[in-house]
Design a protein around this motif. Structure first.
Motif: not given
Length: 364
Positions: A132-151
């Protein structure tokens, strides 16, 4: 006549090239070391409980395949986790097997798995092994979810599964619930699954269990490894019964041994012992965080798990220095660019943590 080495070379040609290019999951050699690298519960059973468990295990019919006792374990876990009505539960040989089975069950042509990064390495590895294909979405510099990037990634990739670790590994933090809910709703609109991975639930301030029944596409995964049974290898997956029934079809028969099953049942019967251990670990986590505050060369992040992520000036040097002093932690600095010069410290007993902190300070 071909030689043995030629036969091996030809046989290797039958193994997928991507598998041959992979690195196997590495386990550090901890012999003779204070082992604080794998988020294990440092407390064992009392002699009395050891004797009681040994008596039960000795009476098991090891000559028989596992039977209906696994159903007893499923019921016990459902009660322990306060599983909602209308949900089903399946067992795995650790969470790792459940992650692999989910990839297998969702292996439709062109399917993608998605998760924030840095995160648990098995999400990506299971996707690769299943093709399968895996896509990783980087967290912020303080390891929070990047809301815009995830959506945006959910909308663009339309993944079969989105993994959200709650708390995350190796960063140990709980993400913002409002952001998680937006991701869950976006994934539901496009018809994919969400897996909330609560491996570190015994140490966390919050759980998704009270919200999971709001949705028909969310599965919740837990393990008894951090509960205190890392050696038993027992994970479980909860979700709407219709979904669990389909995923359960790819589970190998008898995947949970009678020994694993009985150990888990025994532990759940003494859940108060393990809850007290978790409370001690949470207390020690607070103590370690306070000690780290006094080290100006060290940055650390809030933790809701039994580990603390720290950034030091030179991770390789500090890791080797601690190892020379007999303390083994995890150097995660090469796992992802956001983890540059980071080490992951497992919370141990009070004495272990004293030794670990001394080794860290001496190795900076």
């Amino acid at each position: 006549m071909t030689s043995r080495s030629e036969e091996i070379t030809r046989a290797l040609g039958r193994i997928r090239s991507d598998v041959r290019s992979m690195h196997a999951y590495a386990v550090q050699d901890a012999r003779g070391m204070l082992k604080l690298d794998a988020m294990e519960n440092p407390y064992g059973l009392t002699p009395e409980l050891q004797a009681a468990l040994g008596k039960r295990l000795g009476a098991l019919a090891l000559n028989r395949y596992p039977g209906p006792r696994s159903a007893d374990l499923q019921r016990a876990l459902a009660a322990h986790a306060r599983m909602p009505e209308g949900f089903g539960l399946m067992l795995g040989n650790g969470s790792d097997e459940l992650i692999s089975l989910l990839a297998m069950a969702c292996d439709l042509p062109g399917a993608t798995l998605l998760a924030p990064e840095p995160g648990f390495v098995m999400y990506a590895m299971s996707a690769q092994l299943q093709g399968l294909r895996f896509v990783g979405v980087p967290l912020s510099a303080d390891f929070d979810l990047d809301e815009g990037a995830m959506l945006a990634a959910v909308e663009r990739e339309k993944p079969a599964i989105v993994y959200l670790a709650y708390p995350n590994n190796p960063t140990a933090n709980l993400w913002d619930d409002a952001v998680i809910e937006k991701i869950v709703e976006a994934q539901g609109r496009q018809g994919g699954l969400v897996v909330i991975d609560e491996a570190y639930q015994p140490f966390a301030a919050r759980s998704y269990i009270d919200r999971v029944a709001r949705h028909g596409h969310v599965l919740l995964m837990r393990t008894l490894s951090k509960f205190g049974l890392a050696g038993v290898r027992l994970g479980y997956l909860m979700g709407p019964s219709a979904l669990i029934a389909e995923v359960d079809k790819v589970r190998p028969p008898y995947n949970i041994s009678v020994l694993n099953c009985e150990c888990a049942l025994f532990a759940l019967e003494h859940a108060e012992v393990f809850a007290a251990q978790a409370a001690l670990i949470r207390e020690q986590r607070t103590r370690i965080a306070g000690a780290l505050d006094a080290l100006p060369a060290v940055k650390h992040w809030p933790s809701d798990a039994n580990m603390i992520l720290v950034r030091v000036p030179d991770a390789a040097r500090t890791f080797e220095g601690m190892k020379t002093r007999g303390v083994l932690v995890k150097n995660v600095s090469k796992m992802h660019p956001l983890l540059a010069n980071c080490l992951r410290l497992t919370v141990g007993t009070a004495d272990e943590n004293t030794r670990m902190l001394a080794a860290l300070e001496a190795s900076l």
